[in-house]
Design an enzyme around this catalytic site. Structure first.
Site, short mmCIF file in Angstrom:
data_model
loop_
_atom_site.label_atom_id
_atom_site.label_comp_id
_atom_site.label_asym_id
_atom_site.label_seq_id
_atom_site.Cartn_x
_atom_site.Cartn_y
_atom_site.Cartn_z
N VAL A 209 48.37 41.94 46.56
CA VAL A 209 49.10 43.17 46.21
C VAL A 209 48.12 44.34 46.24
O VAL A 209 47.05 44.28 45.63
CB VAL A 209 49.73 43.06 44.80
CG1 VAL A 209 50.43 44.37 44.43
CG2 VAL A 209 50.72 41.90 44.72
N ALA B 22 43.69 46.53 44.01
CA ALA B 22 44.40 45.43 44.66
C ALA B 22 44.06 44.13 43.91
O ALA B 22 43.13 44.09 43.12
CB ALA B 22 43.99 45.31 46.12
N LYS B 23 44.82 43.11 44.17
CA LYS B 23 44.53 41.80 43.58
C LYS B 23 45.22 40.73 44.40
O LYS B 23 46.25 41.00 45.03
CB LYS B 23 45.04 41.73 42.13
CG LYS B 23 44.38 40.66 41.30
CD LYS B 23 43.05 41.14 40.75
CE LYS B 23 42.43 40.17 39.78
NZ LYS B 23 41.37 40.84 39.01
N GLY B 24 44.67 39.53 44.37
CA GLY B 24 45.29 38.43 45.08
C GLY B 24 45.26 37.18 44.24
O GLY B 24 44.56 37.11 43.23
N ASP C 250 37.41 36.14 41.10
CA ASP C 250 38.12 36.32 39.83
C ASP C 250 38.21 34.92 39.20
O ASP C 250 37.36 34.07 39.49
CB ASP C 250 39.49 36.97 40.07
CG ASP C 250 40.10 37.56 38.80
OD1 ASP C 250 39.65 38.63 38.35
OD2 ASP C 250 41.01 36.95 38.23
#
Ligand code: GLU
Length: 441
Positions: free
Chosen positions: A85, A130-132, A171
Site C-alpha cells: 500500500v 508505504a507498507k507491505g 519490518d
C-alpha cells in the site's frame, strides 16, 4: 426524479461524491485503519486552511493485493496473500517496511503505510509512506520456501516499487537476508543491479552501517530527551520492554548501558523479570540462540498479563499493534511510555495514559530512527559513496533530537499530547506539499 436528474444532483453534492470510506473496507470492522482515521480527525482542527486537503490522508493513494503462489518442499502448491500500500507520495517516493505475519490484514497494512507517511514527514526525510506484508507465519516455512515466497512477492509488487517509486525495508519477521532476495529479484527483472530498491540490506550489498541498530537507537535517543522533559534520571530508571528483537533488544541494551535497570522483558515466547535488573547482553545472547526470552536462566518467570503491572519507570512496547488497551492501561506503573512498535496503544488506552499523566512518546516519532538510517542507506546507494558508522549515528541522533524538540514545542504551544503534536507537524508538511503540487490534471 429520473435517473439522470438524480445523477446530476448527486454530482453537485460533495458529500455524495466523497464517500467517507473506500468501499473495500467494512465500516463495522475498520481495525487499525479506523484508529488511524481517529488520529487524523483529532488533528484536523489544527491544520488551518490545509484542512481542505485532509481527505487526501484518509484514503491511500494506491493499494495492491497480490496472490503469492509457491511450491512447498513437499511438492504441493501454497497460496499466500500479499499487499503493498502506498499511502501518500506528496513529499517523495513511498517508503516503509514489509512484514510477514499470520495476522496481516489489508486494514493493518493501510494503517502502517499511513503511519509511515506521518513518521517520514515528522523527521522530515523526503519520502511519502508505504507498507507491505504477507499473511503468513514464516516460522512454518523452510529457508527455501521463505526465499521462493519472498521472490514471488517481490516480482508481483515489482509493478509499483523501485528506487524512485517505493522503497521497501525490513519490518516484523523480515531481515537483511529477505532484503537481499528482494533486491536480487527486482534487479533480475530489471536486468540491472538496483541496490536502492530496498533498504536494510546486508552491508556487502549496499546496506548501511548502523541500520540494524537504528530503530532501537532512535527509541533510546528520544527516550532520554522525554525523560529529561519529566525530570526523570535515566541512569536510575527501571525499564520494561515488550518485544526483544531488533527494536526492543537494542533499546534495552542502550538503556542498560546508560545505567538503567531492565526489570522485565516480554516476547512471543513468555515474560521474564528481575527486580535487580536483567543481564541484558546475556539475555540478548539467549534470544539469538533460542529465538525467545523464555527459558532464560538469569530471571524469574512472570505471567504474561502481569507484565503490564510491573513496577517500572519506562515502558517500551516494541512488538505489535494494540498491546496497550483499555484493559491494561490503568495498571501501567511507568511514568513514560516510548512506542518502539507501530500502533501499540489503542486510542482509548492513549486517553487513559494521558489522563493519568503518563507521558507517551508516539511511534511516529519514537521509532523513526529506522527509516531515518534507511534514508541514509538510500542516499549512499545513489551516490555509491559510503559513510562511517560514527557519521551515521551522529546524523541520526541530530535528526531525532531536532524532530523531537520541534514536536515538544508544538505540544506546549497547543497544549496537546505528543501524538497529536507529531501528527500536526507531519500532516502540515504533507498537506503543504500536496497544496504546492496542486491537483493533476
Ligand atoms: N519498518 C520500519 C518502520 O516501521 C522501517 C521502515 C523503513 O526503513 O523504510 O519504520
Amino acid at each position: 426524479m429520473n435517473n439522470h436528474a438524480a445523477h446530476a444532483q448527486a454530482a453537485h453534492s460533495p458529500a455524495a461524491l466523497t464517500a467517507a470510506l473506500p468501499s473495500y473496507l467494512d465500516p463495522q470492522h475498520l481495525g487499525p485503519w479506523g484508529i488511524y482515521l481517529q488520529q487524523v480527525d483529532r488533528v484536523t482542527p489544527y491544520l488551518g486552511t490545509l484542512a481542505r486537503w485532509v481527505d487526501t490522508l484518509k484514503r491511500p493513494k494506491r493499494t495492491l493485493i497480490v496472490d503469492v503462489p509457491i511450491h512447498l518442499d513437499d511438492g504441493t502448491v501454497a497460496h499466500f496473500e500479499g499487499y503493498r500500500v502506498q499511502h501518500n507520495t506528496s513529499r517523495g517516493p513511498g517508503k516503509g517496511g514489509v512484514r510477514f505475519h499470520q495476522n496481516v490484514t489489508l486494514s493493518e497494512v493501510m494503517a502502517l503505510s499511513a503511519w509511515m507517511s506521518i513518521k517520514n514527514a515528522a523527521v522530515n526525510v523526503p519520502y511519502g509512506g508505504a507498507k507491505g506484508g504477507i499473511r503468513v507465519d514464516p516460522r512454518q516455512l523452510s529457508m527455501g520456501e521463505l526465499e521462493r515466497m519472498t521472490r514471488r512477492y517481490t516480482s508481483e509488487i515489482g509493478l509499483i516499487i523501485g528506487p524512485s517509486k517505493d522503497i521497501p525495508a525490513p519490518d516484523v519477521n523480515t531481515n537483511e537476508q529477505i532484503m537481499a532476495w528482494m533486491m536480487d529479484t527486482y534487479s533480475m527483472n530489471e536486468g540491472a543491479t538496483a541496490t536502492g530498491v530496498v533498504t536494510g540490506k546486508p552491508i556487502d550489498l549496499g546496506g548501511s552501517l548502523g541500520r540494524r541498530e537504528a530503530t532501537g537507537r532512535g527509541v533510546f535517543t528520544v527516550g532520554v530527551q522525554a525523560a529529561q522533559r519529566i525530570g526523570m534520571d535515566v541512569s536510575q530508571a527501571r525499564v520494561a520492554v515488550q518485544g526483544f528483537g531488533n527494536v526492543g533488544g537494542i533499546a534495552g541494551k542502550l538503556f542498560a548501558q546508560a545505567g538503567a535497570r531492565v526489570v522485565a522483558v516480554q516476547d512471543h515466547g513468555g515474560t521474564v523479570c528481575r527486580e535487580a535488573g536483567l543481564d541484558v547482553p546475556t539475555l540478548l545472547a539467549h534470544v539469538a540462540q533460542h529465538g525467545t526470552v523464555a527459558g532464560f536462566a538469569g530471571a524469574e518467570v512472570l505471567d504474561d498479563d502481569a507484565f503490564w503491572s510491573v513496577p517500572c519507570d519506562i515502558l517500551i512496547p516494541a512488538a505489535l499493534e494494540q498491546q496497550i488497551t483499555e484493559h491494561n492501561a490503568h495498571r501501567i506503573q511507568a511514568r513514560l511510555v516510548i512506542e518502539g512498535a507501530n500502533g501499540p496503544t489503542t486510542p482509548q488506552a492513549d486517553d487513559i495514559l494521558n489522563d493519568r499523566g503518563i507521558l507517551v512518546v508516539p511511534d511516529v516519532i519514537a521509532n523513526a530512527g529506522g527509516v531515518t538510517v534507511s534514508y541514509f542507506e538510500w542516499v549512499q546507494d545513489f551516490s555509491s559513496f559510503f559513510w562511517s558508522e560514527d557519521e551515521i549515528n551522529a546524523r541520526l541522533v541530530r535528526i531525532m533530537q531536532e524532530a523531537f524538540a520541534a514536536v515538544c514545542q508544538v505540544a506546549d504551544d497547543h497544549r496537546v499530547s505528543l501524538r497529536t503534536a507529531t501528527f500536526i507537524v507531519a500532516c502540515k508538511r504533507i498537506l503543504h506539499a500536496r497544496d504546492l503540487r496542486g491537483l493533476y490534471p
